[in-house]
Design a protein around this motif. Structure first.
Motif, PDB file in Angstrom:
ATOM      1  N   VAL A 241       0.828  -1.208   0.000  1.00 38.11           N
ATOM      2  CA  VAL A 241       0.000   0.000   0.000  1.00 38.11           C
ATOM      3  C   VAL A 241       0.862   1.258   0.000  1.00 38.11           C
ATOM      4  CG1 VAL A 241      -1.876   1.211   1.167  1.00 38.11           C
ATOM      5  CG2 VAL A 241      -1.778  -1.293   1.232  1.00 38.11           C
ATOM      6  N   GLY A 242       1.997   1.219   0.727  1.00 38.94           N
ATOM      7  CA  GLY A 242       2.892   2.373   0.722  1.00 38.94           C
ATOM      8  C   GLY A 242       3.403   2.683  -0.670  1.00 38.94           C
ATOM      9  N   ASP A 243       3.812   1.643  -1.401  1.00 44.59           N
ATOM     10  CA  ASP A 243       4.267   1.842  -2.778  1.00 44.59           C
ATOM     11  C   ASP A 243       3.146   2.375  -3.655  1.00 44.59           C
ATOM     12  OD1 ASP A 243       6.725   0.926  -2.034  1.00 44.59           O
ATOM     13  OD2 ASP A 243       6.638  -0.964  -3.132  1.00 44.59           O
ATOM     14  N   TYR A 244       1.944   1.885  -3.440  1.00 36.80           N
ATOM     15  CA  TYR A 244       0.789   2.352  -4.217  1.00 36.80           C
ATOM     16  C   TYR A 244       0.607   3.863  -4.055  1.00 36.80           C
ATOM     17  CZ  TYR A 244      -4.145   2.943  -5.527  1.00 36.80           C
ATOM     18  OH  TYR A 244      -5.318   3.380  -6.093  1.00 36.80           O
ATOM     19  N   LEU A 245       0.757   4.350  -2.831  1.00 45.96           N
ATOM     20  CA  LEU A 245       0.579   5.784  -2.579  1.00 45.96           C
ATOM     21  C   LEU A 245       1.743   6.599  -3.138  1.00 45.96           C
ATOM     22  CD1 LEU A 245      -0.853   5.651   1.050  1.00 45.96           C
ATOM     23  CD2 LEU A 245      -2.091   6.217  -1.053  1.00 45.96           C
TER      24      LEU A 245
END
Length: 515
Positions: A241-245
């Motif tokens: 999720v961090g990479d997605y953001l």
């Protein structure tokens, strides 16, 4: 009129009344353990099936609390909420945004021991370190509030006859704030509110080891009057999720504090322009250090030894500014080493809930194992003369450790350990000292202990670090006094607590009217 700035004073725990009040606060926090903290998106509390537990690193069976984790769908919901909130928040007068920070600082000041007690329990900080963390958070809130008032009218530029020119700052948009465990209140609060007070909206991803402190801060900002959607609390798994953001086309900037490895990966991912992205993302990164305390032959040797010890072992060396390298002139090397060992052996290691404890645990099992593996490396590279032992039976405790006679190019002298380990290396002369001081990939902090004015002035020019201190340790920057940020692989030299830090969260706009 902008009121002049002075930093939040530290609590003197030698005074019985202060000790009693802090013990009462710790007792209160114990009644609050085990609570659950949901996501906060657009002011709404959202529970998720996936949760993470936060443990006390000094007592790994004690649960501080549980926190919901966001998935990609909820991260997208948070992004849309932040985008919507930005349209109104950016139009608020800067002084009105500042008022919210002033109020938040006042609330935190009234509840200072409460926040510090959470730092003791969740981060394993001894009393003085916890109090300093909370004080710094208050400092950031008030300093950035005052700074935005100074910047609200922009900067004067020249106008020719028949025209009127203006140079003003406008906010960027939605930012992702990724905060660290080692200053889980101060750095988290500072990076979040710098973005907010300049008119941006944010998604806050706290450190996985210290999410409860972040959740309490989010509650405080709501109490201070921050509108919903401006600060969205989205703990999540970084790799997914961090990479997605970070890669999201609507993300305008990323403010990150953490390891070099993760920081470089964020920098790389943020550099790629995604479909639908209209800007180049801005990255504000602080990525660690390998910091050196340099001792000249004419230094005050007692001051030198204490500077080395307290720079190396404060908060168990878990500071990007920690002095993990001592470079000492050969003429005084043995004496400084002996004094440092004597001081180190007097340090108390144990439960951070006790006022007498100088050094508590390291943050978690992974950190414990990494540091202990470096101690094994050190036994091959140098001479172990203090510490070297660990005990993870109840918490993650490691004795403050000194290695002597370490080669300047050894791993112990080059790699960030992020634990209570310091390597001593011998220098032939001042030229050699500067050569060793600059021989790492990092450039965050450094210290020089000397009475030689020429050497001070040379170091001012030659010692390539973002924060250089003379005749003191290399940790303990004060907001507004020593703006903090480093060179090279220490990050983007974004000087937190400095006069140009807020500008990193804004863009300049020139308007020119012809009459």
């Amino acid at each position: 009129m902008v009121v002049s700035y002075s930093h939040e004073p530290f609590i003197n725990f030698k005074e019985e009344n202060n000790t009693r009040r802090f013990q009462e606060s710790l007792a209160y926090i114990k009644t609050q353990l085990g609570k659950h903290y949901p996501l906060v998106i657009n002011g709404e509390r959202i529970e998720t099936d996936e949760k993470t537990l936060s443990f006390n690193p000094a007592n790994k069976d004690e649960v501080i609390g549980s926190v919901s984790l966001a998935n990609k769908e909820l991260a997208e919901h948070a992004m849309q909420s932040a985008l919507d909130a930005f349209e109104s928040w950016k139009k608020w007068l800067p002084e009105h945004r500042a008022d919210i920070l002033f109020r938040a600082a006042a609330i935190m000041r009234r509840r200072k021991h409460e926040f510090s007690s959470y730092l003791v329990k969740e981060a394993g900080k001894p009393w003085n370190e916890a109090d300093a963390d909370t004080a710094e958070a208050i400092d950031f809130l008030e300093y950035y509030a005052r700074q935005v008032i100074e910047l609200k009218d922009g900067v004067p530029v020249k106008s020719r006859q028949g025209e009127y020119n203006q140079y003003n700052y406008v906010p960027l948009g939605v930012g992702i704030i990724i905060s660290p465990f080692n200053f889980p209140l101060a750095i988290m609060a500072g990076t979040a509110t710098a973005a907010i007070v300049t008119g941006n909206t944010i998604l806050l991803k706290p450190a996985g080891a210290t999410p409860v402190i972040a959740a309490k801060f989010v509650e405080l900002m709501e109490e201070a009057g921050l509108p919903k959607g401006v600060l969205n609390f989205v703990p999540c798994r970084g790799a997914e999720v961090g990479d997605y953001l970070v890669e999201h086309p609507k993300t305008r900037f990323i403010s990150f504090t953490g390891s070099r490895e993760v920081g470089c990966r964020i920098y790389e991912k943020a550099a790629k322009v995604q479909v639908g992205q209209k800007w180049l993302k801005r990255v504000i990164a602080e990525m660690g250090g390998k910091d050196t305390v340099v001792v000249d032959k004419d230094a005050d040797l007692d001051l030198a030894a204490s500077s080395i010890v307290y720079s190396a072992f404060g908060f168990a060396g878990q500071k990007c500014s920690a002095g993990s390298r001592a470079v000492v002139h050969q003429d005084v090397y043995d004496e400084v080493l002996e004094k440092a060992v004597t001081l180190t052996k007097k340090l108390t290691v144990g439960n951070p809930e006790e006022v007498s404890t100088y050094m508590g645990p390291v943050i978690h099992e992974a950190s414990y194992k990494k540091i202990m593996s470096y101690i094994e490396v050190g036994k091959e590279e140098g001479k172990l003369i203090a510490g070297g032992n660990g005990d993870d039976s109840k918490g993650y405790f490691i004795q403050p450790t000194i290695f002597a006679d370490v080669d300047e190019n050894a791993r112990l002298m080059q790699e960030e350990i992020f634990g209570p380990v310091v390597a001593f290396s011998k220098a032939k002369d001042f030229n050699h000292m500067m050569e060793i001081a600059n021989n790492t990939d990092y450039g965050l902090t450094g210290a020089l202990l000397t009475q030689n004015r020429e050497h001070i002035e040379r170091a001012r020019e030659e010692f390539h670090v973002g924060n250089l201190y003379f005749n003191r340790g290399c940790t303990g920057a004060i907001v507004g006094y020593q703006p903090f940020g480093g060179f090279n692989m220490s990050g983007t030299d974004s000087k937190a607590g400095g006069p140009d830090y807020l500008l990193l969260h804004m863009q300049a706009k020139t308007t020119s009217e012809t009459f």
